[in-house]
Design a protein around this motif. Structure first.
Motif, PDB file in Angstrom:
ATOM      1  N   ARG A  65       0.839  -1.207   0.000  1.00  0.00           N
ATOM      2  CA  ARG A  65       0.000   0.000   0.000  1.00  0.00           C
ATOM      3  C   ARG A  65       0.871   1.253   0.000  1.00  0.00           C
ATOM      4  NH1 ARG A  65      -2.924  -0.232   4.998  1.00  0.00           N
ATOM      5  NH2 ARG A  65      -2.347  -2.348   5.495  1.00  0.00           N
ATOM      6  N   ARG A  66       1.911   1.227   0.836  1.00  0.00           N
ATOM      7  CA  ARG A  66       2.813   2.397   0.910  1.00  0.00           C
ATOM      8  C   ARG A  66       3.558   2.605  -0.405  1.00  0.00           C
ATOM      9  NH1 ARG A  66       4.979   0.175   5.796  1.00  0.00           N
ATOM     10  NH2 ARG A  66       3.521   0.637   7.457  1.00  0.00           N
ATOM     11  N   GLN A  69       1.276   4.357  -2.761  1.00  0.00           N
ATOM     12  CA  GLN A  69       1.068   5.761  -2.370  1.00  0.00           C
ATOM     13  C   GLN A  69       2.286   6.609  -2.718  1.00  0.00           C
ATOM     14  OE1 GLN A  69       0.246   5.145   1.743  1.00  0.00           O
ATOM     15  NE2 GLN A  69      -1.914   4.718   1.382  1.00  0.00           N
ATOM     16  N   ASN A 105      -7.274   0.673  -5.109  1.00  0.00           N
ATOM     17  CA  ASN A 105      -6.676   1.990  -4.837  1.00  0.00           C
ATOM     18  C   ASN A 105      -5.274   2.083  -5.433  1.00  0.00           C
ATOM     19  OD1 ASN A 105      -8.923   2.813  -3.456  1.00  0.00           O
ATOM     20  ND2 ASN A 105      -8.107   2.308  -1.430  1.00  0.00           N
ATOM     21  N   MET A 109      -3.831   4.667  -8.216  1.00  0.00           N
ATOM     22  CA  MET A 109      -2.661   5.526  -8.000  1.00  0.00           C
ATOM     23  C   MET A 109      -1.572   5.267  -9.039  1.00  0.00           C
ATOM     24  SD  MET A 109      -2.304   5.773  -3.862  1.00  0.00           S
ATOM     25  CE  MET A 109      -2.988   4.211  -3.354  1.00  0.00           C
TER      26      MET A 109
END
Ligand SMILES: Cc1cc2nc3c(=O)[nH]c(=O)nc-3n(C[C@H](O)[C@H](O)[C@H](O)COP(=O)(O)O)c2cc1C
Length: 169
Positions: A65-66, A69, A105, A109
């Motif tokens: 996830r990081r 992002q 997500n 991104m």
């Protein structure tokens, strides 16, 4: 072209899938590297990116996830692919599993719609709480290795074809 295969794995099953992908990309002549998602300092050296995560409790690992992002906004149009590894089911069932919210997500991104769900492997050697739950799952008949190297490698060959087409245009 240099391709990054970044992965987040707790018990090694997803790490091995990432290495199968990198290996297949290298077999087509690409310079591919599989690297833990939490250990990538910079994506500048890479012209294409694959990001994968193990699934636990219906979610992606924090490192994946990081990664999305941090690096999604700077991918700047470079081709990207996403995969999840988890279902302890046959390949046909896994193929139909849609991306979880966190994978969706990450795809947004990273500007990609390409996602694959691969089967997982339940490791009874995991430590702590995960090991306890894994052994309980295995004892109730939900154990095993449901990864399908041939399917993973076929997906990697599709990526190789797309990367090479992008290289030519
Ligand atoms: C506690 C626990 C929860 C899990 N939750 C999910 C899940 O929600 N969805 C799924 O598809 N797989 C789930 N799995 C299966 C794992 O994703 C599978 O074992 C995967 O291969 C682990 O990857 P890793 O070895 O790279 O950490 C779970 C496994 C454990 C032990």
């Amino acid at each position: 072209m240099t391709v990054l295969v970044a992965y987040a794995s707790v018990t090694g099953g997803t790490a091995e899938i990432a290495e199968w992908i990198a290996d297949e990309l290298r077999a087509t002549g690409l310079d591919a590297h599989s690297v833990p998602a939490g250990a990538v300092p910079d994506i500048a050296p890479y012209e294409a990116v694959v990001l994968g995560s193990a699934l636990h409790m219906s979610g992606w690992h924090a490192d994946a996830r990081r990664f999305a992002q941090r690096f999604g906004p700077v991918l700047a149009g470079r081709p990207a692919w996403v995969f999840s590894s988890g279902p302890l089911e046959d390949a046909g069932v896994c193929a139909a599993v849609p991306p979880c919210t966190q994978a969706v997500n990450a795809m947004r991104m990273m500007g990609t719609r390409d996602h694959a769900t691969f089967g997982g492997r339940l490791s009874e050697e995991a430590h702590g709480w995960l090991g306890f739950v894994s052994r309980r799952m295995a004892a109730s008949g939900h154990g095993g290795d449901f990864r399908d190297p041939a399917r993973v490698r076929a997906w990697a060959r599709e990526i190789a074809g797309a990367v090479q087409t992008a290289q030519r245009t």
